[in-house]
Design a protein around this motif. Structure first.
Motif, PDB file in Angstrom:
ATOM      1  N   TYR A  75       0.834  -1.205   0.000  1.00  0.00           N
ATOM      2  CA  TYR A  75       0.000   0.000   0.000  1.00  0.00           C
ATOM      3  C   TYR A  75       0.869   1.255   0.000  1.00  0.00           C
ATOM      4  CZ  TYR A  75      -3.495   3.432   1.384  1.00  0.00           C
ATOM      5  OH  TYR A  75      -4.308   4.541   1.427  1.00  0.00           O
ATOM      6  N   ASP A  76       1.910   1.260   0.820  1.00  0.00           N
ATOM      7  CA  ASP A  76       2.801   2.421   0.880  1.00  0.00           C
ATOM      8  C   ASP A  76       3.486   2.686  -0.458  1.00  0.00           C
ATOM      9  OD1 ASP A  76       2.147   2.810   3.516  1.00  0.00           O
ATOM     10  OD2 ASP A  76       3.948   1.813   4.307  1.00  0.00           O
ATOM     11  N   ALA A  77       3.662   1.626  -1.256  1.00  0.00           N
ATOM     12  CA  ALA A  77       4.328   1.783  -2.548  1.00  0.00           C
ATOM     13  C   ALA A  77       3.392   2.333  -3.633  1.00  0.00           C
ATOM     14  CB  ALA A  77       4.890   0.435  -3.009  1.00  0.00           C
ATOM     15  N   MET A  78       2.086   2.371  -3.361  1.00  0.00           N
ATOM     16  CA  MET A  78       1.127   2.906  -4.330  1.00  0.00           C
ATOM     17  C   MET A  78       1.283   4.423  -4.432  1.00  0.00           C
ATOM     18  SD  MET A  78      -2.247   0.687  -3.183  1.00  0.00           S
ATOM     19  CE  MET A  78      -3.350   1.616  -4.256  1.00  0.00           C
ATOM     20  N   ASP A  79       1.078   4.971  -5.629  1.00  0.00           N
ATOM     21  CA  ASP A  79       1.122   6.423  -5.777  1.00  0.00           C
ATOM     22  C   ASP A  79      -0.173   7.033  -5.249  1.00  0.00           C
ATOM     23  OD1 ASP A  79      -0.883   6.693  -8.003  1.00  0.00           O
ATOM     24  OD2 ASP A  79       0.628   5.525  -9.072  1.00  0.00           O
ATOM     25  N   ASN A  80      -0.166   8.340  -5.041  1.00  0.00           N
ATOM     26  CA  ASN A  80      -1.304   9.005  -4.418  1.00  0.00           C
ATOM     27  C   ASN A  80      -2.567   8.936  -5.263  1.00  0.00           C
ATOM     28  OD1 ASN A  80       0.126   9.746  -2.124  1.00  0.00           O
ATOM     29  ND2 ASN A  80       0.839  11.679  -3.020  1.00  0.00           N
ATOM     30  N   VAL A  81      -2.417   8.952  -6.589  1.00  0.00           N
ATOM     31  CA  VAL A  81      -3.592   8.859  -7.465  1.00  0.00           C
ATOM     32  C   VAL A  81      -4.260   7.497  -7.294  1.00  0.00           C
ATOM     33  CG1 VAL A  81      -4.383   8.804  -9.857  1.00  0.00           C
ATOM     34  CG2 VAL A  81      -2.691  10.511  -9.135  1.00  0.00           C
ATOM     35  N   SER A  82      -3.461   6.444  -7.226  1.00  0.00           N
ATOM     36  CA  SER A  82      -4.009   5.100  -7.048  1.00  0.00           C
ATOM     37  C   SER A  82      -4.702   4.973  -5.692  1.00  0.00           C
ATOM     38  CB  SER A  82      -2.901   4.053  -7.165  1.00  0.00           C
ATOM     39  OG  SER A  82      -2.337   4.055  -8.454  1.00  0.00           O
ATOM     40  N   LYS A  83      -4.107   5.534  -4.661  1.00  0.00           N
ATOM     41  CA  LYS A  83      -4.728   5.488  -3.336  1.00  0.00           C
ATOM     42  C   LYS A  83      -6.062   6.236  -3.334  1.00  0.00           C
ATOM     43  CE  LYS A  83      -0.441   5.083  -0.666  1.00  0.00           C
ATOM     44  NZ  LYS A  83       0.471   5.750   0.291  1.00  0.00           N
ATOM     45  N   HIS A  84      -6.098   7.373  -4.026  1.00  0.00           N
ATOM     46  CA  HIS A  84      -7.319   8.163  -4.093  1.00  0.00           C
ATOM     47  C   HIS A  84      -8.415   7.408  -4.839  1.00  0.00           C
ATOM     48  CE1 HIS A  84      -9.943  11.635  -4.409  1.00  0.00           C
ATOM     49  NE2 HIS A  84      -9.994  11.469  -5.730  1.00  0.00           N
ATOM     50  N   LEU A 143      -8.660   4.198  -5.230  1.00  0.00           N
ATOM     51  CA  LEU A 143      -9.067   3.061  -4.410  1.00  0.00           C
ATOM     52  C   LEU A 143     -10.032   3.501  -3.321  1.00  0.00           C
ATOM     53  CD1 LEU A 143      -8.789   0.095  -3.531  1.00  0.00           C
ATOM     54  CD2 LEU A 143      -6.754   0.770  -2.237  1.00  0.00           C
ATOM     55  N   ALA A 144      -9.741   4.628  -2.680  1.00  0.00           N
ATOM     56  CA  ALA A 144     -10.605   5.138  -1.623  1.00  0.00           C
ATOM     57  C   ALA A 144     -11.994   5.477  -2.163  1.00  0.00           C
ATOM     58  CB  ALA A 144      -9.972   6.368  -0.975  1.00  0.00           C
ATOM     59  N   ARG A 145     -12.058   6.051  -3.356  1.00  0.00           N
ATOM     60  CA  ARG A 145     -13.344   6.391  -3.968  1.00  0.00           C
ATOM     61  C   ARG A 145     -14.153   5.136  -4.272  1.00  0.00           C
ATOM     62  NH1 ARG A 145     -12.707  10.004  -9.073  1.00  0.00           N
ATOM     63  NH2 ARG A 145     -14.984   9.780  -8.971  1.00  0.00           N
ATOM     64  N   LEU A 146     -13.484   4.113  -4.798  1.00  0.00           N
ATOM     65  CA  LEU A 146     -14.172   2.860  -5.109  1.00  0.00           C
ATOM     66  C   LEU A 146     -14.751   2.227  -3.851  1.00  0.00           C
ATOM     67  CD1 LEU A 146     -14.907   0.374  -6.856  1.00  0.00           C
ATOM     68  CD2 LEU A 146     -12.588  -0.454  -6.418  1.00  0.00           C
ATOM     69  N   LEU A 147     -13.939   2.133  -2.814  1.00  0.00           N
ATOM     70  CA  LEU A 147     -14.393   1.468  -1.596  1.00  0.00           C
ATOM     71  C   LEU A 147     -15.464   2.276  -0.876  1.00  0.00           C
ATOM     72  CD1 LEU A 147     -10.936   0.137  -0.378  1.00  0.00           C
ATOM     73  CD2 LEU A 147     -12.805  -1.177  -1.394  1.00  0.00           C
ATOM     74  N   ALA A 148     -15.391   3.609  -0.962  1.00  0.00           N
ATOM     75  CA  ALA A 148     -16.445   4.436  -0.382  1.00  0.00           C
ATOM     76  C   ALA A 148     -17.773   4.182  -1.096  1.00  0.00           C
ATOM     77  CB  ALA A 148     -16.063   5.910  -0.475  1.00  0.00           C
ATOM     78  N   LEU A 188      -9.514  -3.943   5.448  1.00  0.00           N
ATOM     79  CA  LEU A 188     -10.806  -4.521   5.089  1.00  0.00           C
ATOM     80  C   LEU A 188     -11.900  -4.026   6.033  1.00  0.00           C
ATOM     81  CD1 LEU A 188      -9.855  -8.242   4.349  1.00  0.00           C
ATOM     82  CD2 LEU A 188     -10.139  -6.364   2.712  1.00  0.00           C
ATOM     83  N   SER A 189     -11.604  -4.009   7.330  1.00  0.00           N
ATOM     84  CA  SER A 189     -12.585  -3.581   8.319  1.00  0.00           C
ATOM     85  C   SER A 189     -12.964  -2.110   8.128  1.00  0.00           C
ATOM     86  CB  SER A 189     -12.032  -3.791   9.725  1.00  0.00           C
ATOM     87  OG  SER A 189     -12.928  -3.326  10.709  1.00  0.00           O
ATOM     88  N   ASP A 190     -11.974  -1.271   7.916  1.00  0.00           N
ATOM     89  CA  ASP A 190     -12.226   0.161   7.733  1.00  0.00           C
ATOM     90  C   ASP A 190     -13.105   0.430   6.520  1.00  0.00           C
ATOM     91  OD1 ASP A 190     -10.705   0.706   9.947  1.00  0.00           O
ATOM     92  OD2 ASP A 190      -8.933   1.359   8.832  1.00  0.00           O
ATOM     93  N   ASN A 191     -13.077  -0.491   5.551  1.00  0.00           N
ATOM     94  CA  ASN A 191     -13.851  -0.311   4.330  1.00  0.00           C
ATOM     95  C   ASN A 191     -15.086  -1.205   4.282  1.00  0.00           C
ATOM     96  OD1 ASN A 191     -12.322   1.685   2.522  1.00  0.00           O
ATOM     97  ND2 ASN A 191     -10.697   0.336   3.283  1.00  0.00           N
ATOM     98  N   HIS A 192     -15.515  -1.652   5.462  1.00  0.00           N
ATOM     99  CA  HIS A 192     -16.807  -2.328   5.639  1.00  0.00           C
ATOM    100  C   HIS A 192     -16.935  -3.624   4.847  1.00  0.00           C
ATOM    101  CE1 HIS A 192     -18.333   1.260   7.753  1.00  0.00           C
ATOM    102  NE2 HIS A 192     -17.638   1.928   6.861  1.00  0.00           N
ATOM    103  N   VAL A 193     -15.834  -4.350   4.705  1.00  0.00           N
ATOM    104  CA  VAL A 193     -15.907  -5.680   4.089  1.00  0.00           C
ATOM    105  C   VAL A 193     -16.559  -6.624   5.087  1.00  0.00           C
ATOM    106  CG1 VAL A 193     -14.547  -7.633   3.257  1.00  0.00           C
ATOM    107  CG2 VAL A 193     -13.961  -5.303   2.550  1.00  0.00           C
ATOM    108  N   ALA A 194     -17.558  -7.385   4.618  1.00  0.00           N
ATOM    109  CA  ALA A 194     -18.351  -8.211   5.528  1.00  0.00           C
ATOM    110  C   ALA A 194     -17.762  -9.588   5.754  1.00  0.00           C
ATOM    111  CB  ALA A 194     -19.776  -8.353   4.987  1.00  0.00           C
ATOM    112  N   ALA A 195     -17.132 -10.170   4.718  1.00  0.00           N
ATOM    113  CA  ALA A 195     -16.676 -11.558   4.824  1.00  0.00           C
ATOM    114  C   ALA A 195     -15.406 -11.776   4.028  1.00  0.00           C
ATOM    115  CB  ALA A 195     -17.764 -12.510   4.337  1.00  0.00           C
ATOM    116  N   ALA A 196     -14.597 -12.724   4.489  1.00  0.00           N
ATOM    117  CA  ALA A 196     -13.368 -13.118   3.801  1.00  0.00           C
ATOM    118  C   ALA A 196     -13.396 -14.623   3.583  1.00  0.00           C
ATOM    119  CB  ALA A 196     -12.134 -12.721   4.612  1.00  0.00           C
ATOM    120  N   ILE A 197     -13.251 -15.042   2.332  1.00  0.00           N
ATOM    121  CA  ILE A 197     -13.249 -16.459   1.994  1.00  0.00           C
ATOM    122  C   ILE A 197     -11.878 -17.051   2.312  1.00  0.00           C
ATOM    123  CG2 ILE A 197     -13.549 -18.153   0.150  1.00  0.00           C
ATOM    124  CD1 ILE A 197     -16.094 -16.594   0.888  1.00  0.00           C
TER     125      ILE A 197
END
Length: 244
Positions: free
Chosen positions: A46-55, A57-62, A89-98
């Motif tokens: 995650y730290d290696a991702m650029d800021n545009v990718s992080k942004h 990703l945040a929009r998608l998960l929101a 995963l928890s911060d982004n409200h993921v309900a289940a992990a297979i």
């Protein structure tokens, strides 16, 4: 990014599926299930991702937070659960992990259970182990029972649900309480670029046993969908933040 969103109507029928749904807001009379594919994010990645990718990703998960359920395939388990990986995963409200996939036994049963307990601590349901075979939710008038199995394991592990389990790993009480939509996630041991005859037979068999939705994992390529007498099978949602 692998992402599949399946929408179920108030009559408990799977009425559509999309690779990426940008509609906003979500329909009030529709229950959504989002499958994020194979997950293996670490803090270093995650730290290696650029800021545009992080942004992005945040929009998608929101956007997905409006959906009823969000599910990931926990493809690569950590020797000890990566705190950042699970908290993300928890911060982004993921309900289940297979957890039922071919890598489930890579670090042994003790580590696998430790991963499951860490997921539970963060409010994420582990699915696909003998101890945690399934998860049941009721949302927007819909009952969902999610179960998971794997066809094979790279390293043998007897606490993982396998495709040889004819009762789908769900208790009779859970099956009785879920009158609407049974979702089965099955991991195929022989991934391919196209839907194989074997995958077709697997999907048909689960649909014949009452599944309304079957998600066949294993391939890291998105391969499409087929309908079987009113049930829907999705073949490979793809990867979601999977480690290379």
């Amino acid at each position: 990014v692998g992402l599949l969103i399946v929408a179920g109507s108030a009559t408990a029928k799977v009425k559509e599926y999309v690779v990426l749904d940008r509609r906003n807001p979500a329909a009030t009379n529709t229950a959504y299930v989002s499958f994020l594919g194979d997950y293996g994010l670490t803090k270093a990645r995650y730290d290696a991702m650029d800021n545009v990718s992080k942004h992005d990703l945040a929009r998608l998960l929101a956007h997905l937070r409006e959906r009823t359920l969000t599910v990931v395939n926990f493809e690569f388990l950590m020797p000890t659960s990566d705190e950042f990986s699970v908290r993300f995963l928890s911060d982004n409200h993921v309900a289940a992990a297979i957890l039922a996939n071919n890598h489930a036994g890579d670090h042994g049963a003790t580590v696998l259970l430790e991963n499951a307990e860490r997921l539970k601590e963060y409010g994420i349901a582990p699915v696909g182990l003998k101890q945690y075979p399934s998860c049941h939710w009721t949302r927007k008038g819909q009952s969902f029972l999610l179960v998971a199995q794997t066809e094979a394991l790279d390293v043998p592990c007897d606490i993982v649900n396998r495709t040889t389990d004819q009762n789908l790993g769900a208790t009779s009480q859970e099956s009785a309480s879920c009158t609407n939509i049974l979702i089965v996630v099955v991991h195929d041991a022989a991934p391919s670029l196209y839907i194989t005859d074997y995958e077709d037979r697997v999907a048909r068999s689960y649909c014949a046993r009452g599944a309304r939705l079957v998600v066949v994992m294993g391939s890291h390529e998105m391969k499409g969908a087929r309908e079987y007498s009113g049930a829907l099978a999705i073949f490979a949602p793809g990867n979601f933040l999977l480690r290379s």
